[in-house]
Enzyme design. Structure first.
Site, short mmCIF file in Angstrom:
data_model
loop_
_atom_site.label_atom_id
_atom_site.label_comp_id
_atom_site.label_asym_id
_atom_site.label_seq_id
_atom_site.Cartn_x
_atom_site.Cartn_y
_atom_site.Cartn_z
N GLU A 5 14.40 33.71 -0.75
CA GLU A 5 15.70 34.06 -1.32
C GLU A 5 16.70 34.60 -0.28
OE1 GLU A 5 14.90 36.58 -4.69
OE2 GLU A 5 13.88 34.98 -5.79
N GLU A 16 9.00 30.02 -7.08
CA GLU A 16 8.79 31.19 -7.95
C GLU A 16 9.31 30.88 -9.33
OE1 GLU A 16 10.17 35.04 -6.88
OE2 GLU A 16 9.39 34.95 -4.83
#
Length: 742
Positions: A258, A492
């Site tokens: 991220e 994820e």
């Protein structure tokens, strides 16, 4: 099918390759990869974690679990069909002591951990994990010395970072978090993380005066902070790749979890973007955060609280950092030094000097985070990966992703790494934010992109599935349009265990978590996506969750296993004990397809599996080869020999290996010739179901009333929003009339 030998797939980097948008095995079959993140525990050092000012002493040996426990965990994941593992590794775990000093004990532990997967047929990729830059910004990832190199003060347990509002640190201290439990994502917009991300990606552009002294080849030199940080990160990556890159259980590496641009791209230092940045709690503008970090009590800082229909709203304003704590060890803010702002002694307030500073390069041209900063670094990282893989045998994929909650950007082929895999993340943001899941779900992704609110509301379990499916397909379609034939894996995705006021912990009824997880996995299946569920964390406990920022995502817990075994009337050592949601997590799926997948669906209530794919027709009566049969995982916890039936398209042959939990299917017609069926890859289908299982979803009267009320509220919101727009137009028109003397 007596006498025919069917081989069960064993994942291995040496036998996996990329062809177009697919992973394929050595037989040319398309692989459907699914598994888990291992693990959330790896975000924090082994217990006991050192104080923040003692960050050099952090050790991650034993994270995610001890080596002597590994066999049981790998066997458990294999039994659930979760054989594709994303291993969480932080930069701090590799290099916590100081720059250039690596934790050899941890690297040896990590290598042994990855080697222990091999007997179970599991394969992994290594993700260098970060959230909010570092634990010392309230997240995970980078070592403490990176912040000190930028000038931050980590002394006295990071007290000045906390008092000045530069970071929210309560969530990374062990134990149950009191008060508001959803603040950690706001750390991206706080001074410490926003500054560190800006310096890492664009220090040469935005902080050219910030230099870090150090030795290179025995000579003392000063390097820009961006060069210093990026060179250190890449050197740590090289060390990691050299340590484990030759293992056949390692099929790839992920650049960074991220990635975030920090201040880069914000239009004004007076505000953040409400539509993309979570506003919650005390939420200063960038300018206010500069003022607070520099040690000035700062008035009129807004405080946001949760609301509806908008996620949050301002409920008060406060004077932040009333103690006057300074986040900088030198007492000098680098953004003030670079002329972004200054402190006015006369007015006792911060003044913006260049409010659009972070959208321009040194020549005044507009910057683009991806083109100017992210893609160039990806190319450097790709070079490091290639130079340090000692073995050329097998696949070493490169997983990369976009900024969280953004769709795939335009990505030119020359900027892509070799063996690129696009690995976005997805969560139900409404469930994460509210810690609730029930009758109504919301398409937050759509709302953030201007969707009308009534279109973004979904009622009932079936509608939640439709909601999730739409969001996943939107992400996948954007990637397909921007990247073409590149594999996509969701690195994820997951469901919190502590939703609905932790009701399930008290009642043992996990129906809402199951429905959310089922909707999530069904959406992945509908888009034919592989995925890694967040998270398999044996260290999870009901009271503290994953012991990081009040998150609680693990569907397995050693603590719960111990309790259940202790209270069991009869002894049981089954691998499932201590797990939750297995009725929806453990499900059939095509491991390896001889052909091209076209659709996949599983109804967890009815225990009904449907798979469509295009597969060639055999003309030989001889035993099928692995290149010719499709292999399906059929979990025995759901499908028993005495209660399972199936149908298959004409010409289909099915062999069920109940012991090994596999279905093998192929298609043949020995009356035809090879010439007559050349290039025949017509649609095939197999359906497998449990006899007599069917559950219908019925809405209660209360749920219907709730839906009606919410729809009416939506109409009212839309009505008043339109009135507001009309009033604005009226005022603008009146202003124009006055300006023109009409």
């Amino acid at each position: 099918m007596s006498g025919i030998q069917f081989d069960v797939s064993r994942l291995c980097a040496a036998t996996i390759s990329i062809q177009g948008r697919h992973f394929v095995d050595s037989h040319g079959r398309v692989l459907h990869l699914r598994g888990a993140n291992v693990s959330a525990a790896s975000k924090v050092p082994a217990t006991p974690a050192p104080k923040i000012h003692d960050h050099a002493q952090a050790s991650y040996v034993g994270r995610p679990f001890r080596l002597e426990e590994a066999d049981e965990h790998w066997a458990r994941l294999k039994s659930w069909g979760l054989t594709f593992v994303r291993i969480t590794v932080t930069w701090e775990a590799l290099e916590h002591k100081e720059r250039g000093v690596y934790d050899e004990d941890y690297l040896a532990y990590l290598r042994a951990l990855l080697q222990s997967m091999e007997p179970y047929g599991l394969v992994a990729y290594i993700a260098l994990h970060q959230d909010v830059w570092s634990r010392y910004c309230g997240g995970s990832g980078a070592p403490g010395w990176t912040l000190e190199a930028a000038g931050f003060d980590l002394s006295n347990e990071g007290e000045n970072l906390s008092l000045s509002g530069a970071a929210f640190l309560d969530g990374i201290k062990s134990g149950r978090l009191a008060g508001e439990r959803g603040l950690w994502p706001t750390g991206y917009q706080k001074l410490a993380a926003a500054t560190m991300n800006t310096l890492f990606w664009g220090g040469e552009t935005f902080a050219p005066l910030l230099k870090v002294p150090g030795q290179i080849d025995g000579k003392w030199v000063s390097r820009n902070i961006q060069v210093y940080l990026q060179e250190a990160f890449l050197a740590a990556t090289a060390k990691l790749v050299k340590a484990v890159g030759d293992l056949e259980t390692v099929m790839g590496f992920e650049l960074m979890n991220e990635p975030h641009p920090g201040f880069i791209g914000i239009q004004s230092i007076h505000e953040w973007d409400y539509t993309t940045d979570l506003h919650l709690g005390q939420f200063p503008s960038p300018l206010q955060s500069f003022s607070m970090g520099a040690g000035h009590p700062t008035p009129n800082v807004p405080v946001y609280t949760r609301s509806f229909p908008f996620p949050t709203r301002v409920t008060s304003h406060v004077t932040a950092n009333p103690e006057g704590a300074c986040a900088w060890a030198s007492k000098e803010c680098p953004w003030e030094k670079h002329g972004v702002w200054r402190w006015s002694e006369a007015k006792q307030e911060a003044a913006a000097l260049q409010q659009d500073y972070f959208v321009k390069n040194r020549d005044g041209g507009k910057v683009d985070f991806y083109e100017d900063f992210y893609f160039p670094f990806v190319r450097k990282w790709e070079q490091v990966i290639g130079e340090n893989i000692s073995s050329t045998k097998g696949l070493k994929a490169r997983m990369v992703e976009a900024i969280p909650n953004e769709l795939c950007p335009e990505w030119k082929e020359e900027s892509r790494p070799k063996n690129m895999v696009y690995a976005p993340h997805w969560y139900d943001l409404n469930t994460l934010f509210k810690k609730k899941f029930g009758f109504m779900s919301v398409n937050v992704q759509g709302l953030a992109r201007g969707m009308f609110i009534l279109r973004a509301l979904y009622f009932g379990t079936a509608a939640a599935k439709a909601n999730y499916a739409l969001q996943i397909k939107t992400i996948v379609l954007a990637a397909r349009l921007k990247l073409g034939p590149v594999p996509v894996i969701f690195g994820e995705c997951g469901v919190p265990m502590d939703i609905n006021n932790e009701e399930a912990f008290r009642t043992g009824d996990w129906k809402w978590q199951e429905r959310s997880m089922d909707a999530l996995i069904s959406a992945m299946e509908g888009a034919l996506m592989g995925f890694n569920l967040w998270t398999y964390n044996p260290a999870n406990r009901d009271d503290i969750g994953d012991d990081w920022n009040a998150e609680n995502f693990s569907w397995y817990s050693e603590s719960n296993r111990t309790k259940l075994l202790k209270n069991a009337e009869k002894s049981s050592d089954g691998l499932d004990v201590g797990a939750r949601l297995l009725n929806v997590i453990v499900r059939p799926y095509p491991i390896a397809t001889a052909g091209n997948p076209t659709s996949l669906a599983y109804d967890a209530n009815a225990c009904a599996f449907t798979y469509r794919f295009r597969s060639p027709l055999r003309v030989s009566a001889a035993a099928p080869t692995p290149e010719e049969y499709t292999e399906i995982f059929l979990p025995r916890r759901v499908f028993r020999k005495e209660s399972t039936e199936w149908t298959v398209t004409a010409g289909g042959k099915v062999h069920v290996d109940w012991e090994r939990e596999r279905v093998f299917v192929w298609f043949e017609d020995s009356s035809l010739t090879a010439a007559s069926i050349k290039d025949d890859t017509r649609p095939r289908r197999i359906d497998i179901w449990v006899i007599g299982r069917k559950v219908e979803e019925n809405w209660s009267i209360a749920q219907i009333l709730v839906a009606v009320v919410i729809l009416l509220l939506g109409v009212l919101v839309a009505y008043y929003a339109q009135l507001y727009e009309w009033e604005k137009d009226k005022m603008i028109f009146q202003h124009l009339r006055e300006a023109n003397g009409m």
